[in-house]
Design an enzyme around this catalytic site. Structure first.
Site, PDB file in Angstrom:
ATOM      1  N   LYS A   1     -13.212  17.061  -2.946  1.00 55.48           N
ATOM      2  CA  LYS A   1     -11.136  16.689  -3.158  1.00 55.48           C
ATOM      3  C   LYS A   1     -11.188  17.756  -3.800  1.00 55.48           C
ATOM      4  O   LYS A   1     -11.680  17.737  -5.121  1.00 55.48           O
ATOM      5  CB  LYS A   1     -11.371  15.444  -2.511  1.00 55.48           C
ATOM      6  CG  LYS A   1      -9.663  15.730  -2.287  1.00 55.48           C
ATOM      7  CD  LYS A   1      -9.674  15.709  -0.391  1.00 55.48           C
ATOM      8  CE  LYS A   1      -8.341  15.724   0.414  1.00 55.48           C
ATOM      9  NZ  LYS A   1      -8.270  15.455   1.897  1.00 55.48           N
TER      10      LYS A   1
ATOM     11  N   ASP B   1      -4.739  20.516   2.659  1.00 56.35           N
ATOM     12  CA  ASP B   1      -4.688  18.665   2.514  1.00 56.35           C
ATOM     13  C   ASP B   1      -2.756  18.751   2.223  1.00 56.35           C
ATOM     14  O   ASP B   1      -1.322  19.922   2.497  1.00 56.35           O
ATOM     15  CB  ASP B   1      -5.051  18.182   1.881  1.00 56.35           C
ATOM     16  CG  ASP B   1      -5.361  16.427   1.932  1.00 56.35           C
ATOM     17  OD1 ASP B   1      -5.621  16.469   2.880  1.00 56.35           O
ATOM     18  OD2 ASP B   1      -4.420  15.819   1.363  1.00 56.35           O
TER      19      ASP B   1
HETATM   20  P1  NDP Z   1       1.505  18.173   5.398  1.00 50.90           P
HETATM   21  O1  NDP Z   1       2.048  19.303   3.725  1.00 50.90           O
HETATM   22  O2  NDP Z   1       1.645  19.218   6.031  1.00 50.90           O
HETATM   23  O3  NDP Z   1       2.745  17.007   5.274  1.00 50.90           O
HETATM   24  C1  NDP Z   1       2.695  15.943   4.577  1.00 50.90           C
HETATM   25  C2  NDP Z   1       3.973  14.731   5.022  1.00 50.90           C
HETATM   26  O4  NDP Z   1       4.012  13.798   4.081  1.00 50.90           O
HETATM   27  C3  NDP Z   1       5.485  15.114   4.529  1.00 50.90           C
HETATM   28  O5  NDP Z   1       6.181  15.425   5.737  1.00 50.90           O
HETATM   29  C4  NDP Z   1       5.715  15.244   3.339  1.00 50.90           C
HETATM   30  O6  NDP Z   1       6.837  14.588   2.721  1.00 50.90           O
HETATM   31  C5  NDP Z   1       5.126  13.560   4.016  1.00 50.90           C
HETATM   32  N1  NDP Z   1       4.261  13.186   2.432  1.00 50.90           N
HETATM   33  C6  NDP Z   1       3.847  13.488   1.445  1.00 50.90           C
HETATM   34  N2  NDP Z   1       3.351  12.946  -0.031  1.00 50.90           N
HETATM   35  C7  NDP Z   1       4.621  11.959  -0.122  1.00 50.90           C
HETATM   36  C8  NDP Z   1       4.877  10.303  -0.927  1.00 50.90           C
HETATM   37  N3  NDP Z   1       4.036  10.130  -1.726  1.00 50.90           N
HETATM   38  N4  NDP Z   1       6.003   9.974   0.157  1.00 50.90           N
HETATM   39  C9  NDP Z   1       6.602   9.590   1.679  1.00 50.90           C
HETATM   40  N5  NDP Z   1       6.142  10.802   2.903  1.00 50.90           N
HETATM   41  C10 NDP Z   1       4.922  11.753   1.835  1.00 50.90           C
HETATM   42  O7  NDP Z   1       0.077  17.048   4.729  1.00 50.90           O
HETATM   43  P2  NDP Z   1      -0.546  17.223   6.195  1.00 50.90           P
HETATM   44  O8  NDP Z   1       0.033  16.230   7.194  1.00 50.90           O
HETATM   45  O9  NDP Z   1      -2.255  17.594   6.149  1.00 50.90           O
HETATM   46  O10 NDP Z   1      -1.072  15.753   5.219  1.00 50.90           O
HETATM   47  C11 NDP Z   1      -0.595  14.357   5.479  1.00 50.90           C
HETATM   48  C12 NDP Z   1      -1.542  13.017   5.066  1.00 50.90           C
HETATM   49  O11 NDP Z   1      -2.826  13.920   6.436  1.00 50.90           O
HETATM   50  C13 NDP Z   1      -2.660  13.636   4.549  1.00 50.90           C
HETATM   51  O12 NDP Z   1      -3.223  12.178   3.594  1.00 50.90           O
HETATM   52  C14 NDP Z   1      -3.969  13.920   4.244  1.00 50.90           C
HETATM   53  O13 NDP Z   1      -4.118  13.479   3.565  1.00 50.90           O
HETATM   54  C15 NDP Z   1      -4.452  13.344   5.213  1.00 50.90           C
HETATM   55  N6  NDP Z   1      -5.293  14.310   6.086  1.00 50.90           N
HETATM   56  C16 NDP Z   1      -4.616  16.061   6.543  1.00 50.90           C
HETATM   57  C17 NDP Z   1      -5.396  16.935   7.257  1.00 50.90           C
HETATM   58  C18 NDP Z   1      -5.611  17.658   7.771  1.00 50.90           C
HETATM   59  O14 NDP Z   1      -6.080  18.496   7.987  1.00 50.90           O
HETATM   60  N7  NDP Z   1      -4.151  18.370   7.037  1.00 50.90           N
HETATM   61  C19 NDP Z   1      -7.016  16.039   7.516  1.00 50.90           C
HETATM   62  C20 NDP Z   1      -7.170  14.482   7.755  1.00 50.90           C
HETATM   63  C21 NDP Z   1      -5.986  13.941   6.699  1.00 50.90           C
HETATM   64  P3  NDP Z   1       7.630  16.165   2.142  1.00 50.90           P
HETATM   65  O15 NDP Z   1       7.700  17.341   2.711  1.00 50.90           O
HETATM   66  O16 NDP Z   1       8.968  14.784   1.589  1.00 50.90           O
HETATM   67  O17 NDP Z   1       6.862  15.804   0.069  1.00 50.90           O
HETATM   68  O1  2IT Z   2      -8.823  15.051   4.470  1.00 49.05           O
HETATM   69  C1  2IT Z   2      -9.238  15.741   5.477  1.00 49.05           C
HETATM   70  O2  2IT Z   2     -10.052  15.859   5.806  1.00 49.05           O
HETATM   71  C2  2IT Z   2      -8.983  17.022   4.850  1.00 49.05           C
HETATM   72  N1  2IT Z   2      -7.689  17.337   3.849  1.00 49.05           N
HETATM   73  C3  2IT Z   2      -9.402  18.125   5.799  1.00 49.05           C
HETATM   74  C4  2IT Z   2     -10.583  19.037   4.814  1.00 49.05           C
HETATM   75  C5  2IT Z   2     -11.348  19.691   5.157  1.00 49.05           C
HETATM   76  O3  2IT Z   2     -12.491  20.804   4.733  1.00 49.05           O
HETATM   77  O4  2IT Z   2     -10.554  20.906   6.779  1.00 49.05           O
END
Ligand code: NDP
Ligand code: 2IT
Length: 449
Positions: free
Chosen positions: A122, A162
């Protein structure tokens, strides 16, 4: 086990998120350690909690005013036993070593569960893309890659997105990597479709999470049809979680960002979701703007003085926390139980504090830990790597079908491992045991390296 916790706490005090993630896994795998004394004899715990390599670097860049800015860049290369390091990059002001170590640690077991050949890593930066121009984001990404490029590669370490890192950032990062290496290769996943990306990668984490939820419901002869769902966040994972829930006949009533949340009692339908996608992905606006368009919804500003998040305090059947870590505290979990929630499926990484998880387990609801239920994203990243090495791309239906199979298999693997170790129905124990066993057995096969 407690000795290992003490070891990491003494060594790196203050890394509370990392300690939290390690403690959960250690607790779950205790029965495995009891049954297999050679694991402790070979010090697998001491080895698995120590990252193989950590890279920390300066990221200088110039803002639109001509002012020099300096951020900190990180890459945690946690474990490469079963494949190249693989895991996302997070750009968010809260990013620090503890958060990235917890994410990298989780990633090791998650990636093992996918059955694809991927180790765990990561990275990211405390850079905040919010409010920055495209040019500023580009200059930042380029500077970030000027250092990172020497540490990654398609067979070494393959970063992805992420929080704060989506298709735009992956494009800028890829462009600079290609220029520096003079090589077009699958070094990043989450690329755009026209230059090596995989169909369904943007959808994969959200879709995968809902497929996992559907599998859990199926064990009780239930489906998502007619279920009211709470979803947090409004980014990549949340958007495609909502899309799939709608497709399967469920009703989503909430979405949020760090400023607040909306509650739409009538449900967020496909048109409203299209509006949210445009608002978040193109306009880069705030979720509060939803009520300017849909006045039937209610917006509530985030209030950190409260002891709970009101988003989790609505009548519902299912909850999909999909924003960030520790977003469900103990009080929130009690509110969820009080409001009739029977399924919690984690789209985010570690969104529930340990006390909240205990409440889910005590109440015997269907609870899916993120390392199992959000594995669809990295799984399709693995499929993107496979397509890149073959220099071809599979149709959407094929990738979606493979994603569905992978989520179904992870679900079964969790159930089987939990049953084998006397915790039937405990997906958290099952995910930790199955992921851990696969990785440590491979470590032992490969000797002391
Ligand atoms: P994005 O950046 O696309 O979206 C994140 C969302 O979460 C936004 O709405 C953001 O709001 C909100 N957010 C972020 N930080 C905070 C905080 N500290 N408090 C409140 N709201 C918050 O990210 P993803 O959708 O990609 O990721 C969301 C979650 O999913 C994370 O935990 C990530 O690790 C996990 N994840 C993502 C994967 C992926 O493929 N993208 C895979 C597996 C897990 P704001 O815009 O106000 O910051
Ligand atoms: O938390 C996660 O699994 C991710 N942000 C996606 C990682 C990836 O390599 O696609």
């Amino acid at each position: 086990m407690t000795d290992i916790l003490k070891l990491i706490k003494d060594k790196d005090p203050g890394e509370k998120e990392f300690h939290q993630a390690v403690e959960e896994v250690l607790e779950s795998v205790q029965p495995v350690l009891d049954r297999n004394p050679q694991y402790r004899k070979e010090a697998v715990l001491e080895r698995i909690v120590e990252p193989e390599r950590i890279i920390i670097f300066r990221v200088p860049w110039m803002d639109d005013q001509g002012q020099v800015q300096v951020n900190r860049g990180f890459r945690i290369q946690m474990n490469s036993t079963i494949g190249p390091y693989k895991g996302g990059l997070r750009f968010h002001p809260s990013v620090n070593l503890s958060i990235l170590k917890f994410l990298a640690f989780e990633q090791v077991f998650k990636n093992a569960l996918t059955t694809l050949a991927m180790g765990g890593g990561k990275g990211g930066s405390d850079f905040d893309p919010k409010g920055k121009s495209d040019n500023e984001v580009m200059r930042f990404c380029q500077s970030f890659m000027v250092e990172l490029f020497r540490h990654i590669g398609p067979n070494t370490d393959v970063p992805a997105g992420d929080i704060g890192v989506g298709a735009r950032e992956i494009g800028y990062l890829f462009g600079m990597y290609k220029k520096l290496h003079n090589e077009f290769t699958g070094v990043l996943t989450g690329k755009s479709l026209g230059w090596g990306g995989s169909l369904i990668r943007p959808e994969a984490t959200g879709y995968g999470s809902v497929y996992f939820a559907a599998e859990m419901l199926a064990t009780q002869n239930e489906t998502l049809e007619g279920k009211t769902c709470l979803v947090s966040g409004s980014g990549n994972v949340s958007q495609y979680t909502v899309e799939k829930i709608i497709e399967l006949g469920g009703k989503v009533v909430t979405l949020s960002d760090s400023s607040g949340y909306i509650y739409d009692e009538e449900g967020i339908d496909a048109d409203k979701l299209t509006f949210v996608k445009r608002l978040k992905n193109i306009k880069r606006g705030r979720i509060r703007e939803y009520i300017d368009k849909y006045s039937e919804a209610v917006y509530t500003e985030a209030d950190t003085s409260l002891d709970h998040n009101p988003l989790w305090n609505h009548k519902a059947d299912c909850a999909f926390p999909s924003a960030t870590e520790n977003e469900i505290n103990e009080k929130d979990s009690m509110n969820l139980m009080k409001n009739g929630v029977k399924l919690v499926c984690e789209g985010a990484n570690m969104p529930s504090v340990p006390e909240a998880i205990n409440i889910f387990l005590d109440n015997k609801i269907l609870y899916a830990p993120g390392k199992a239920s959000n594995a669809g994203g990295v799984a399709v990243s693995g499929l993107e790597m496979a397509q890149n090495s073959m220099r071809l791309s599979w149709p959407a239906e094929e990738v979606d079908q493979r994603l569905k199979m992978i989520m179904k298999n992870i679900h079964q693997t969790c159930l089987d491992a939990a049953t084998e170790y006397g915790k039937p129905g405990n997906y958290m124990a099952g995910a930790n045991i199955a992921g851990f066993t696969k990785v440590v057995n491979a470590m032992l096969d490969q000797g002391l390296v």
